[in-house]
Design a protein around this motif. Structure first.
Motif, PDB file in Angstrom:
ATOM      1  N   ASP A 121     -14.844   4.451   2.593  1.00 53.50           N
ATOM      2  CA  ASP A 121     -16.088   5.112   2.042  1.00 53.50           C
ATOM      3  C   ASP A 121     -17.228   4.912   2.912  1.00 53.50           C
ATOM      4  OD1 ASP A 121     -17.553   7.191   0.564  1.00 53.50           O
ATOM      5  OD2 ASP A 121     -18.239   5.459  -0.834  1.00 53.50           O
ATOM      6  N   LEU A 122     -17.966   5.945   3.383  1.00 54.87           N
ATOM      7  CA  LEU A 122     -18.837   5.712   4.430  1.00 54.87           C
ATOM      8  C   LEU A 122     -20.208   5.375   3.627  1.00 54.87           C
ATOM      9  CD1 LEU A 122     -18.007   8.314   7.006  1.00 54.87           C
ATOM     10  CD2 LEU A 122     -17.703   6.024   7.198  1.00 54.87           C
ATOM     11  N   GLY A 123     -20.502   6.079   2.436  1.00 53.77           N
ATOM     12  CA  GLY A 123     -21.408   5.719   1.711  1.00 53.77           C
ATOM     13  C   GLY A 123     -22.610   7.025   1.752  1.00 53.77           C
ATOM     14  N   PHE A 124     -22.017   7.981   2.567  1.00 53.91           N
ATOM     15  CA  PHE A 124     -22.821   9.177   2.865  1.00 53.91           C
ATOM     16  C   PHE A 124     -21.681  10.272   3.132  1.00 53.91           C
ATOM     17  CE2 PHE A 124     -22.695   7.180   6.730  1.00 53.91           C
ATOM     18  CZ  PHE A 124     -22.186   8.151   7.681  1.00 53.91           C
ATOM     19  N   ARG A 125     -22.165  11.520   3.000  1.00 54.27           N
ATOM     20  CA  ARG A 125     -21.221  12.778   3.448  1.00 54.27           C
ATOM     21  C   ARG A 125     -21.585  13.093   4.722  1.00 54.27           C
ATOM     22  NH1 ARG A 125     -22.339  16.880  -1.707  1.00 54.27           N
ATOM     23  NH2 ARG A 125     -21.173  18.190   0.112  1.00 54.27           N
ATOM     24  N   PRO A 126     -20.632  12.878   5.564  1.00 46.03           N
ATOM     25  CA  PRO A 126     -20.617  13.376   6.883  1.00 46.03           C
ATOM     26  C   PRO A 126     -20.712  14.777   7.145  1.00 46.03           C
ATOM     27  CG  PRO A 126     -18.406  12.404   6.441  1.00 46.03           C
ATOM     28  CD  PRO A 126     -19.090  12.339   5.191  1.00 46.03           C
ATOM     29  N   ASP A 127     -20.196  15.730   6.282  1.00 46.02           N
ATOM     30  CA  ASP A 127     -20.454  17.048   6.558  1.00 46.02           C
ATOM     31  C   ASP A 127     -21.933  17.606   6.391  1.00 46.02           C
ATOM     32  OD1 ASP A 127     -20.048  16.413   3.933  1.00 46.02           O
ATOM     33  OD2 ASP A 127     -19.176  18.484   3.443  1.00 46.02           O
ATOM     34  N   HIS A 128     -22.724  16.614   5.602  1.00 43.80           N
ATOM     35  CA  HIS A 128     -24.209  17.068   5.810  1.00 43.80           C
ATOM     36  C   HIS A 128     -25.124  16.372   6.227  1.00 43.80           C
ATOM     37  CE1 HIS A 128     -22.309  19.244   2.099  1.00 43.80           C
ATOM     38  NE2 HIS A 128     -23.360  19.842   2.076  1.00 43.80           N
ATOM     39  N   ILE A 129     -24.902  16.171   7.568  1.00 39.61           N
ATOM     40  CA  ILE A 129     -25.565  15.508   8.334  1.00 39.61           C
ATOM     41  C   ILE A 129     -26.217  16.371   9.396  1.00 39.61           C
ATOM     42  CG2 ILE A 129     -25.809  13.646  10.122  1.00 39.61           C
ATOM     43  CD1 ILE A 129     -23.524  12.102   8.613  1.00 39.61           C
ATOM     44  N   LEU A 130     -27.534  16.172   9.590  1.00 42.47           N
ATOM     45  CA  LEU A 130     -28.244  16.890  10.565  1.00 42.47           C
ATOM     46  C   LEU A 130     -28.782  15.975  11.688  1.00 42.47           C
ATOM     47  CD1 LEU A 130     -29.994  19.529  11.439  1.00 42.47           C
ATOM     48  CD2 LEU A 130     -31.920  18.679  10.119  1.00 42.47           C
ATOM     49  N   THR A 131     -28.332  16.243  12.866  1.00 41.87           N
ATOM     50  CA  THR A 131     -28.901  15.475  14.219  1.00 41.87           C
ATOM     51  C   THR A 131     -29.822  16.352  15.060  1.00 41.87           C
ATOM     52  OG1 THR A 131     -27.174  16.278  15.431  1.00 41.87           O
ATOM     53  CG2 THR A 131     -26.761  14.257  14.205  1.00 41.87           C
ATOM     54  N   ALA A 132     -30.555  15.651  15.835  1.00 42.13           N
ATOM     55  CA  ALA A 132     -31.508  15.980  16.766  1.00 42.13           C
ATOM     56  C   ALA A 132     -31.480  15.258  18.083  1.00 42.13           C
ATOM     57  CB  ALA A 132     -32.966  16.312  16.102  1.00 42.13           C
ATOM     58  N   SER A 133     -31.933  15.758  19.070  1.00 40.62           N
ATOM     59  CA  SER A 133     -32.119  15.079  20.456  1.00 40.62           C
ATOM     60  C   SER A 133     -33.251  15.426  21.053  1.00 40.62           C
ATOM     61  CB  SER A 133     -30.935  15.482  21.249  1.00 40.62           C
ATOM     62  OG  SER A 133     -30.660  16.676  21.721  1.00 40.62           O
ATOM     63  N   TYR A 134     -33.765  14.559  21.716  1.00 40.95           N
ATOM     64  CA  TYR A 134     -34.928  14.915  22.741  1.00 40.95           C
ATOM     65  C   TYR A 134     -34.988  14.234  23.827  1.00 40.95           C
ATOM     66  CZ  TYR A 134     -39.970  15.163  23.922  1.00 40.95           C
ATOM     67  OH  TYR A 134     -41.116  15.237  24.469  1.00 40.95           O
ATOM     68  N   SER A 135     -35.186  14.839  25.151  1.00 40.07           N
ATOM     69  CA  SER A 135     -35.218  14.215  26.323  1.00 40.07           C
ATOM     70  C   SER A 135     -36.710  14.111  26.618  1.00 40.07           C
ATOM     71  CB  SER A 135     -34.290  15.080  27.206  1.00 40.07           C
ATOM     72  OG  SER A 135     -34.467  16.349  27.201  1.00 40.07           O
ATOM     73  N   LEU A 136     -36.844  13.069  27.543  1.00 40.84           N
ATOM     74  CA  LEU A 136     -38.171  12.983  28.159  1.00 40.84           C
ATOM     75  C   LEU A 136     -38.309  13.715  29.382  1.00 40.84           C
ATOM     76  CD1 LEU A 136     -38.600   9.070  27.508  1.00 40.84           C
ATOM     77  CD2 LEU A 136     -39.732  11.100  26.379  1.00 40.84           C
ATOM     78  N   PRO A 137     -39.444  14.247  29.769  1.00 42.60           N
ATOM     79  CA  PRO A 137     -39.666  14.820  30.954  1.00 42.60           C
ATOM     80  C   PRO A 137     -39.281  13.750  32.291  1.00 42.60           C
ATOM     81  CG  PRO A 137     -41.510  15.141  29.671  1.00 42.60           C
ATOM     82  CD  PRO A 137     -40.675  14.342  28.858  1.00 42.60           C
TER      83      PRO A 137
END
Length: 102
Positions: free
Chosen positions: A75-91
């Motif tokens: 058990d991971l301790g969280f629901r992996p199907d309800h995860i939001l990810t974001a990415s940001y790249s520097l100039p």
């Protein structure tokens, strides 16, 4: 560890090959092409070593697969199907200046 075992087996067979006399080996074998007793023992030892290493790798891969299956069921301790990810790249300009400065 496997590399050490393999290297020692290879160097052992190389040393045995250096010690043998070609003339004596040819006399011992005759026309049949069979090798002498010392070569047969060396060949048998190498075959046994190869089989032992193969069995070791087979057991290790089985244990690895069993461990992987157990990790997947934890058990991971969280629901992996309800995860939001974001990415940001520097100039690139910012990254270039920061590398020069330090």
């Amino acid at each position: 560890m496997l590399a050490v075992v393999t290297a020692s087996l290879r160097s052992g067979s190389g040393v045995a090959a250096l010690r043998t006399s070609v003339n004596e080996t040819l006399k011992e074998g005759g026309r049949t092409g069979t090798s002498g007793g010392s070569h047969a023992r060396l060949r048998s030892a190498l075959v046994v070593g190869e089989i032992a290493v193969a069995l070791l790798l087979l057991v290790a891969s089985g244990l690895l697969l069993r461990s992987f299956e157990k990790i997947r069921s934890v058990d991971l301790g969280f629901r992996p199907d309800h995860i939001l990810t974001a990415s940001y790249s520097l100039p690139l300009k910012t990254v270039r200046y920061s590398r020069r400065g330090g």
